[in-house]
Design a protein around this motif. Structure first.
Motif, short mmCIF file in Angstrom:
data_model
loop_
_atom_site.label_atom_id
_atom_site.label_comp_id
_atom_site.label_asym_id
_atom_site.label_seq_id
_atom_site.Cartn_x
_atom_site.Cartn_y
_atom_site.Cartn_z
N ALA A 65 0.91 -1.15 0.00
CA ALA A 65 -0.02 -0.13 0.01
C ALA A 65 0.83 1.21 -0.20
O ALA A 65 0.57 2.14 -0.78
CB ALA A 65 -0.83 0.05 1.18
N GLN A 68 2.44 1.63 -3.30
CA GLN A 68 1.55 2.29 -4.25
C GLN A 68 1.35 3.91 -4.14
O GLN A 68 1.38 4.40 -5.15
CB GLN A 68 0.10 1.69 -3.96
CG GLN A 68 0.07 0.18 -4.54
CD GLN A 68 -1.30 -0.66 -4.27
OE1 GLN A 68 -2.03 -0.12 -3.53
NE2 GLN A 68 -1.41 -1.52 -5.16
N ARG A 72 2.43 6.67 -7.03
CA ARG A 72 1.44 7.74 -7.37
C ARG A 72 2.28 9.38 -7.05
O ARG A 72 1.42 10.17 -7.44
CB ARG A 72 0.24 7.73 -6.57
CG ARG A 72 -0.72 6.44 -6.89
CD ARG A 72 -1.67 6.30 -5.80
NE ARG A 72 -2.67 7.33 -5.87
CZ ARG A 72 -3.69 7.54 -4.66
NH1 ARG A 72 -3.86 6.47 -4.17
NH2 ARG A 72 -4.25 8.67 -4.66
N SER A 174 -4.43 8.49 1.33
CA SER A 174 -5.76 8.02 0.56
C SER A 174 -7.09 8.41 0.70
O SER A 174 -7.93 8.44 -0.24
CB SER A 174 -5.72 6.32 0.42
OG SER A 174 -6.15 5.91 1.74
N TYR A 181 -8.75 0.26 2.14
CA TYR A 181 -7.88 0.42 0.97
C TYR A 181 -7.13 -0.84 0.44
O TYR A 181 -6.99 -1.04 -0.66
CB TYR A 181 -6.79 1.33 1.38
CG TYR A 181 -5.56 1.70 0.30
CD1 TYR A 181 -5.72 2.68 -0.27
CD2 TYR A 181 -4.55 0.85 -0.03
CE1 TYR A 181 -4.96 3.12 -1.29
CE2 TYR A 181 -3.42 1.21 -0.93
CZ TYR A 181 -3.74 2.31 -1.54
OH TYR A 181 -2.90 2.41 -2.68
N HIS A 185 -7.47 -1.97 -3.46
CA HIS A 185 -6.07 -1.86 -4.14
C HIS A 185 -5.25 -3.13 -4.20
O HIS A 185 -4.20 -3.20 -4.96
CB HIS A 185 -5.57 -0.50 -3.68
CG HIS A 185 -6.35 0.51 -3.93
ND1 HIS A 185 -6.42 1.10 -5.21
CD2 HIS A 185 -6.90 1.34 -3.25
CE1 HIS A 185 -7.18 2.32 -5.13
NE2 HIS A 185 -7.41 2.49 -3.96
N PRO A 189 -7.83 -6.47 -7.05
CA PRO A 189 -6.80 -6.70 -8.31
C PRO A 189 -6.27 -8.04 -8.30
O PRO A 189 -6.14 -8.57 -9.63
CB PRO A 189 -5.78 -5.67 -8.11
CG PRO A 189 -6.28 -4.48 -7.42
CD PRO A 189 -7.11 -5.46 -6.33
N LEU A 255 0.25 -5.40 -8.94
CA LEU A 255 0.09 -4.60 -8.00
C LEU A 255 0.77 -3.41 -7.93
O LEU A 255 0.41 -2.30 -7.30
CB LEU A 255 0.27 -5.37 -6.64
CG LEU A 255 -0.81 -6.47 -6.10
CD1 LEU A 255 -0.23 -7.14 -5.00
CD2 LEU A 255 -2.10 -5.88 -6.08
#
Length: 337
Positions: A65, A68, A72, A174, A181, A185, A189, A255
């Motif tokens: 997480a 990720q 971003r 987030s 989350y 996420h 997936p 991921l």
């Protein structure tokens, strides 16, 4: 039954193993077996789709997480925690703590349960009722006002509170609850439809209750021995097939990008007696090459081991609803591989 399954069956009977074992080489199943009861009172047997708690085994979900968020552009591994976490204050924490240090258990912050000096997780709930721990902020009073253990980056020291802090950061950046989350996420997936952060007082169907064996041979469930809901430092429920899907999703870059996946799986810090630690994952090297990436989790009534062996394409999942048992089975498979 192939030789590996025969070995597992023998070991399971000798040690009264309760849980599920699933091993694959790429898409070919090499071992699959179910043992014991998900519910002892009703004699409901464990099956391949039974959901088990995995304790600290899900720290890798927290690390992903965070990666990720890095992908971003919302944060970097060298970012200072104090510059980004604003909603929760830690007055005695160093302002120099970085995200990398939290991910690698080298931040030096105090832990609410120090596994190197404390051996009874249940002792915590005498002063902090476990049924009150339903979101990450509920853990904060247990370590918010404790002093730093040492200077950030000084050494590795396994730290549950550090991952709670990372979870709080995920929530702040987030705008979602941590469990929502991860389920959206990471689990979704990968196709992990049966996995989630479930509360012990509202478990969905086909969950294994955790069991603690007493010295006199009797048993009790772990419902008063662990937080009522898992969070960023542990406590999700998964199935064996879902855990296999997770490894596939991670290694196939579902991921994270190849660059971030590589950073997650880099041996960032040496751990005496345990090999290396990446971000949320243990790493064993042989002849300077990765032999396996592995994760583990232990709580009262929970034991879990899982690994992927890059060279052979093997993945192994051992889920167990007693305080020990997963390691014996996992080590047997590990030696066979």
């Amino acid at each position: 039954m192939n030789p590996l399954e025969t070995y597992i069956e023998t070991e399971a009977k000798q040690n009264d193993f309760s849980g599920v074992v699933l091993a694959k080489q790429y898409d070919k199943e090499t071992a699959s077996s179910c043992h014991g009861y998900a519910n002892k009172s009703d004699k409901r047997e464990n099956n391949i789709h039974t959901r088990f708690g995995i304790a600290s085994g899900c720290k890798i979900f927290t690390a992903i997480a965070v990666c990720q968020l890095v992908e971003r552009g919302l944060i970097s591994f060298e970012s200072r925690l104090s510059d980004y976490l604003k909603k929760v204050e830690f007055p005695l924490f160093s302002s120099e703590i970085t995200i990398h240090q939290l991910l690698t258990h080298s931040s030096g912050i105090p832990d609410y349960f120090d596994e190197t000096i404390m051996d009874d997780f249940e002792e915590l709930w005498k002063t902090q009722p476990m049924y009150t721990l339903r979101q990450l902020e509920d853990f904060v009073p247990m370590f918010r006002n404790l002093p730093m253990m040492w200077t950030p980056g000084e050494r590795f020291h396994y730290n549950n509170a550090g991952y709670i802090v990372l979870g709080l950061l995920v929530e702040e950046l987030s705008g979602m609850s941590f469990s929502d989350y991860v389920e959206l996420h990471i689990f979704k997936p990968c196709g992990m439809e049966q996995s989630g952060y479930f509360t012990l007082d509202a478990l969905p169907a086909n969950c294994a209750l955790g069991y603690i064996e007493e010295e006199n041979g009797s048993w009790r469930s772990n419902i008063y021995s662990i937080p009522v809901k898992g969070g960023a430092d542990g406590g999700a429920f998964v199935t064996a097939p879902d855990m296999q899907l997770f490894w596939n999703g991670l290694m196939n870059h579902t991921l994270l990008s190849p660059v971030l996946t590589s950073l997650l799986l880099t041996p960032h810090i040496h751990v005496n007696g345990e090999g290396y630690y990446g971000y949320g994952v243990w790493i064993t090297l042989r002849e300077e090459k990765v032999f396996k990436f592995h994760i583990m989790g232990y709580d009262p009534g929970v034991s879990f081991r899982s690994a992927i062996y890059p060279a052979s394409g093997e993945t192994v999942v051992v889920l167990c609803n007693t305080s020990s048992g997963a390691s014996q089975i996992f080590n047997l498979i590990d030696k066979h591989l």
